[in-house]
Write an enzyme that holds these catalytic residues in place. Structure first.
Site, PDB file in Angstrom:
ATOM      1  N   ILE A  17       0.862  -1.178  -0.051  1.00  0.00           N
ATOM      2  CA  ILE A  17      -0.037   0.017   0.075  1.00  0.00           C
ATOM      3  C   ILE A  17       0.794   1.215  -0.219  1.00  0.00           C
ATOM      4  O   ILE A  17       0.455   2.389  -0.519  1.00  0.00           O
ATOM      5  CB  ILE A  17      -0.744  -0.062   1.141  1.00  0.00           C
ATOM      6  CG1 ILE A  17      -2.198   1.080   0.870  1.00  0.00           C
ATOM      7  CG2 ILE A  17      -0.255   0.037   2.371  1.00  0.00           C
ATOM      8  CD1 ILE A  17      -3.260   0.828   1.736  1.00  0.00           C
ATOM      9  N   ASP A  40       1.369  -0.215   9.113  1.00  0.00           N
ATOM     10  CA  ASP A  40       1.580   1.178   9.810  1.00  0.00           C
ATOM     11  C   ASP A  40       3.308   1.249   9.743  1.00  0.00           C
ATOM     12  O   ASP A  40       3.699   2.473   9.369  1.00  0.00           O
ATOM     13  CB  ASP A  40       1.400   0.919  11.493  1.00  0.00           C
ATOM     14  CG  ASP A  40       1.076   2.084  12.106  1.00  0.00           C
ATOM     15  OD1 ASP A  40       1.142   3.039  11.564  1.00  0.00           O
ATOM     16  OD2 ASP A  40       0.922   2.137  13.457  1.00  0.00           O
TER      17      ASP A  40
END
Ligand code: ADP
Length: 177
Positions: A17, A40
């Site tokens: 991503i 994250d």
């Protein structure tokens, strides 16, 4: 794989991503917004310290809510940080909180005039949400949003592994009328 809903398209891709160039990418963050592992970690590593500084300024985020920062050095101009639920036994509001993480992110995208957004599979890594159910919730929330709103043109699900991609693809095929 792609599915047109009203004015928007839902697409499934396998990949990282942090490399996506949609106007926003969504981070599966934790409540502290101070960074972590999984998605994250990948987003903060690739995006640089500007994102973390903005997160620290914001202070934190409740489960099911979302906040927005710039994208730092990422190809996407914005990062929407949302916090999915930690899966316990499925009776602690986990499905509703997961749906809320997706819908809060979409509402925040609309509020910022963002037309294309990429999601990871929220909560299915360290937070242990069962993949098949999580995929169904993610896709249903995206479909419902596109049915009710005309502004978002593309919702991409960027699935990191073959298992996640297969789970989303299987669900999406079942959901097509
Ligand atoms: P959570 O804490 O919400 O469970 P994780 O980051 O641990 O979040 O995992 C969520 C999903 O994101 C998992 O399916 C994991 O494989 C996937 N993932 C990990 N890194 C990336 C990445 N760089 N891009 C997209 N998805 C990723």
């Amino acid at each position: 794989m792609e599915l047109q809903i009203n004015k928007g398209v839902i697409s499934l891709i396998q990949g990282d991503i942090s490399k996506q160039d949609t106007e926003a990418i969504v981070n599966a963050a934790n409540k502290t917004l101070r960074g972590g592992g999984g998605v994250d970690g990948a987003i903060h590593r690739a995006g640089g310290k500007a994102i973390l500084e903005e997160c620290i300024e914001i202070g934190g985020c409740e489960t099911g809510d979302a906040v927005i920062t710039t994208g730092g050095n990422l190809p996407s101009p914005y990062v929407i940080h949302t916090v999915g639920p930690v899966y316990r036994d499925g009776t602690k509001g986990e499905p509703e909180l997961l749906a809320s993480a997706y819908s809060s992110s979409l509402k925040l995208a609309s509020a910022n005039n963002i037309k294309s957004i990429s999601f990871p599979s929220i909560s299915t890594g360290a937070y242990r949400f069962p993949l098949a159910q999580a995929a169904e919730i993610a896709l249903q929330t995206a479909i419902d949003y596109l049915r009710k709103h005309d502004d978002i043109e593309r919702i991409c699900f960027v699935l990191f592994g073959q298992d996640a991609f297969d789970a989303f693809e299987k669900k999406l095929k079942q959901m097509i009328p």
